[in-house]
Scaffold this motif. Structure first.
Motif, mmCIF file in Angstrom:
data_model
loop_
_atom_site.group_PDB
_atom_site.id
_atom_site.type_symbol
_atom_site.label_atom_id
_atom_site.label_comp_id
_atom_site.label_asym_id
_atom_site.label_seq_id
_atom_site.Cartn_x
_atom_site.Cartn_y
_atom_site.Cartn_z
ATOM 1 N N PRO A 184 73.173 42.612 27.314
ATOM 2 C CA PRO A 184 73.328 43.314 26.524
ATOM 3 C C PRO A 184 73.395 42.835 24.986
ATOM 4 O O PRO A 184 73.319 43.016 24.567
ATOM 5 N N ASP A 185 73.423 40.733 25.195
ATOM 6 C CA ASP A 185 73.415 40.923 23.886
ATOM 7 C C ASP A 185 71.555 40.799 23.159
ATOM 8 O O ASP A 185 71.106 39.743 22.056
ATOM 9 N N GLY A 186 70.588 41.748 24.253
ATOM 10 C CA GLY A 186 69.396 42.027 23.465
ATOM 11 C C GLY A 186 68.103 40.571 24.117
ATOM 12 O O GLY A 186 66.987 40.966 23.758
ATOM 13 N N ARG A 187 68.598 40.112 25.147
ATOM 14 C CA ARG A 187 67.558 38.658 25.056
ATOM 15 C C ARG A 187 66.693 39.735 26.853
ATOM 16 O O ARG A 187 67.442 40.488 27.492
ATOM 17 N N PHE A 188 65.646 39.438 27.035
ATOM 18 C CA PHE A 188 64.183 39.453 27.515
ATOM 19 C C PHE A 188 65.054 39.258 28.625
ATOM 20 O O PHE A 188 64.900 38.174 28.796
ATOM 21 N N ALA A 189 64.999 40.346 29.995
ATOM 22 C CA ALA A 189 65.460 39.661 31.162
ATOM 23 C C ALA A 189 64.437 39.782 32.285
ATOM 24 O O ALA A 189 64.784 39.438 33.550
ATOM 25 N N GLY A 190 63.388 40.824 31.791
ATOM 26 C CA GLY A 190 62.268 40.949 33.037
ATOM 27 C C GLY A 190 62.182 42.288 33.045
ATOM 28 O O GLY A 190 62.063 43.079 32.172
ATOM 29 N N PHE A 191 61.386 42.995 34.161
ATOM 30 C CA PHE A 191 61.079 44.147 34.078
ATOM 31 C C PHE A 191 61.441 44.769 35.715
ATOM 32 O O PHE A 191 61.479 44.141 36.419
ATOM 33 N N ARG A 192 62.188 46.780 34.977
ATOM 34 C CA ARG A 192 61.810 47.096 36.071
ATOM 35 C C ARG A 192 60.712 48.087 36.273
ATOM 36 O O ARG A 192 59.814 48.547 35.639
ATOM 37 N N GLY A 193 60.060 48.283 37.290
ATOM 38 C CA GLY A 193 58.815 49.567 38.081
ATOM 39 C C GLY A 193 58.592 50.012 38.891
ATOM 40 O O GLY A 193 59.563 49.954 39.939
ATOM 41 N N THR A 194 57.518 51.152 38.870
ATOM 42 C CA THR A 194 57.769 51.733 39.795
ATOM 43 C C THR A 194 55.398 51.639 40.537
ATOM 44 O O THR A 194 55.400 51.150 39.768
ATOM 45 N N GLY A 195 55.755 52.198 41.110
ATOM 46 C CA GLY A 195 54.517 51.251 42.246
ATOM 47 C C GLY A 195 53.798 52.530 43.429
ATOM 48 O O GLY A 195 54.909 53.739 43.638
ATOM 49 N N ALA A 196 52.395 53.354 43.042
ATOM 50 C CA ALA A 196 52.388 54.199 43.559
ATOM 51 C C ALA A 196 50.477 54.037 45.097
ATOM 52 O O ALA A 196 50.477 53.339 43.773
ATOM 53 N N ASP A 197 50.609 54.234 46.034
ATOM 54 C CA ASP A 197 49.392 53.922 46.579
ATOM 55 C C ASP A 197 48.590 55.210 46.142
ATOM 56 O O ASP A 197 48.192 56.066 46.211
#
Length: 696
Positions: free
Chosen positions: A105-118
């Motif tokens: 909420p304070d704008g700091r980078f917290a990581g990634f969320r993503g998807t994958g496909a074969d």
């Protein structure tokens, strides 16, 4: 929808393989991964969680041109379409990842969320499509398009770095005949074996490609030493002419090589490939089984030879062809028992074209069979004027032997000349046995019934097979000239092969013939092996009809071998104008002869021993030389560095003046000019030596 239902739907989606998920923390360590992805990677899920993504996944890009996972993660920006595979398994599943950065909420980078496909199957299909677009499907070598790109890219990069590179063009000799007679499957198998031998023959960094058909190309970076390149070309030629084992039988082919070097012979891809093509054309015209370096004079030589090939039809129509005859001598008695017919050409512009040059012009021509027809008829008519004890031998081109009306042609020639059939000797190449065996056997049987003598030509050239020797009605075997030449150079092993051929011929009640004999030692050795008939310059060069008529007028004709007789040099470097440089002054002199170690020049007066010259042999070829003897206006020079073979009977320098050095001095970068290289600015230079005679 409740949270439980939403989670259940996500679980079903993950298990179906249609959608996979992953997440990482701010440090790039994996915090979540769908179990299905771990299964596809064949790595336990608990071994993956908590590990940095960059140690789990590696880019699946084939040539390192794609996006870097570390860079994408480090940028903290959304990404998609990143192809990766398990870092610990380069042959495993291929995934396509997408990711969105997550912030607090304070704008700091917290990581990634993503998807994958074969995308494993899709990736490999694209990989195969790309491979087929760049590589030859038959041999696995680079194809024409990839070779063009590689040469273009290399020349561009090397031009900026002032580096050299060489291009070789390789063409297979007699491949078409194998393909036509043994079939396309045999031809394909042969090309695969050729590609394998080429890869083994070149033991340095290079790019090898098949341009199509039986034409290959080699790109060799960082080399301009023509001595090294010549040795490499000779190794390729030697390896490619060794026998091949195919399902359809055993065969032997040859190879011709053309070599061009950038930037000496060309700066652009078009220039360097064209130069290598011209060199290849010249090597094939020089007798095949040779290599040839490009030189500026080749273009005019090539144009002239093509015009000669085009003029061949007129030569047949206008009766410009004529025969010269080379004596074949009986070894024990020394008497001439036969004369081999050689076709020559009285060209309206060029003048007399001798048998060697004519054979090179006509080989591969569509008119080869027509020339053979004319030769059989003309030789038979000429033999009618000789004593009955002397036969005439005529070489039969393979296309003519396989023609439907060949036997009728021979019978008509004998009848028109009114000679006994046994006085016509047909020399038939082993290559005819690549044809339809039933046609070959039927033709040989008909010729035998007709009563002509049959000689198996070029025995030992590589096609040799005992099977067709047993079934074919040959009267004699002619030992391959190259094998005879090797026997002279290496003695023991090759002479052993000659003895074996003589013994084989004796067991089959056949005679043996050896030709190309120049030295007394070789003559004695061949006689010792039991060869019955002998031919070569030590007895006589081919003779014109007037000389022949005089020699045969006595009825019998004996020739004593003469040790002073040698084959005429095909390429003479004597009596051409060159420049020699001393103290910045260029003198024009006459080059009288040239060897690897030195030269003889004529034209300067009062030149003391020990004087140093730079000898300009043309085309950027400069050789430092010292005067070792001086007699009047003639000086003998010794080179500081020996010249090398140019692959076609001539000599050249290992290295040439670099166009890069000329460009550094202000001259535009361009291929070397073909003629005299040094045009000295002699404004302030004073000649030390005078001319004994004004150069023409």
């Amino acid at each position: 929808m409740s949270d439980g239902e939403r989670l259940a739907m996500l679980d079903d989606l993950e298990q179906s393989g249609l959608g996979w998920f992953w997440a990482s923390d701010a440090h790039g360590q994996l915090t979540y991964l769908s179990g299905a992805i771990a299964a596809r990677l064949d790595v336990p899920l608990d071994e993956l969680l908590g590990q940095p993504l960059t140690t789990i996944f590696a880019a699946a890009d084939r040539e390192g041109r794609g996006k870097s996972l570390a860079l994408m993660l480090g940028a903290h920006k959304a990404f998609a379409g990143l192809a990766v595979r398990a870092a610990r398994r380069s042959d495993g599943a291929v995934l396509r990842l997408a990711g969105q950065p997550v912030t607090t909420p304070d704008g700091r980078f917290a990581g990634f969320r993503g998807t994958g496909a074969d995308i494993t199957d899709e990736y490999h299909r694209e990989e195969e499509t790309e491979r087929l677009a760049r590589y030859d499907s038959l041999t696995g070598l680079s194809n024409r398009h990839r070779m063009a790109h590689q040469i273009e890219a290399t020349l561009t990069a090397f031009k900026a770095a002032r580096r050299n590179c060489a291009v070789m063009m390789i063409d297979l000799d007699r491949f078409k005949h194998v393909n036509d007679t043994l079939g396309h499957a045999a031809g394909d198998d042969l090309l695969k074996q050729v590609a394998d031998r080429l890869s083994r023959a070149i033991d340095r960094e290079c790019e090898i490609g098949r341009l199509g058909g039986d034409e290959f190309q080699v790109l060799l970076p960082d080399i301009d030493d023509r001595g090294v390149l010549g040795d490499m070309a000779m190794k390729i030629i030697t390896m490619l002419r060794q026998p091949y084992s195919l399902d359809e039988g055993r065969c032997v082919i040859g190879a011709s090589v053309g070599i061009a070097i950038a930037p000496h012979d060309g700066v652009t891809r078009e220039e360097i490939v064209r130069a290598a093509d011209l060199a290849l054309y010249a090597s094939k015209n020089g007798g095949r089984g040779q290599y040839r370096f490009f030189s500026g004079e080749l273009e005019n030589e090539t144009i002239f030879r093509r015009r000669l090939e085009q003029d061949l039809g007129s030569a047949l129509r206008d009766e410009q062809l004529f025969l010269r005859f080379e004596p074949i001598v009986e070894a024990v008695a020394g008497s001439v028992c036969a004369l081999e017919a050689h076709v020559c050409w009285n060209h309206s512009d060029r003048g007399m074209i001798d048998e060697e040059e004519f054979a090179q012009i006509v080989e591969g021509s569509a008119l080869l069979g027509d020339v053979g027809r004319w030769a059989i008829g003309a030789a038979s008519l000429r033999a009618a004027m000789w004593p009955d004890s002397v036969r005439v031998a005529v070489n039969v081109p393979v296309p003519l032997f396989l023609a439907d009306d060949f036997v009728e042609l021979v019978a008509a020639a004998i009848e028109a000349a009114g000679i006994a059939p046994s006085r016509l000797e047909l020399e038939i190449s082993e290559a005819v046995f690549f044809g339809d065996s039933s046609v070959v056997d039927r033709t040989l049987a008909a010729l035998f019934k007709l009563g002509v003598r049959l000689t198996l030509d070029e025995f030992g050239s590589g096609f040799s097979s005992l099977a067709y020797l047993r079934r074919a009605p040959f009267d004699s075997i002619k030992i391959d000239e190259k094998l005879v030449a090797e026997a002279e150079r290496h003695d023991s092993r090759e002479l052993g092969l000659v003895r074996a051929i003589v013994a084989l011929a004796g067991a089959l009640e056949m005679d043996t013939i050896a030709n190309g004999i120049e030295s007394a030692d070789l003559l004695a050795a061949l006689k010792g092996c039991g060869v019955r008939y002998l031919e070569g310059p030590i007895f006589s060069e081919p003779l014109d009809e007037a000389t022949l008529e005089q020699e045969l007028s006595q009825g019998s004709w004996k020739i004593e071998p003469g040790s002073e007789r040698t084959r005429r040099a095909r390429r003479r470097t004597v009596f051409r104008k060159i420049q020699v440089i001393h103290d910045d002054y260029a003198y024009e002199v006459t080059l009288r002869n040239l060897s690897k170690s030195g030269a003889l020049i004529q034209g300067l007066a009062d030149v003391p021993k020990g004087t140093q010259f730079v000898v300009d042999l043309g085309g950027g070829q400069l050789a430092v030389a010292t005067v070792t003897r001086s007699n009047g206006d003639v000086q003998g020079l010794e080179f500081e560095q020996s010249l090398i073979e140019d692959g076609s009977g001539g000599l050249c320098t290992r290295n040439r003046v670099s166009p890069y050095a000329l460009a550094a001095a202000g001259t535009p970068l361009a291929p070397l000019a073909p003629g005299k290289f040094i045009g000295m600015d002699q404004g302030g230079a004073v000649p030390k030596f005078g001319y004994a005679m004004q150069p023409a």
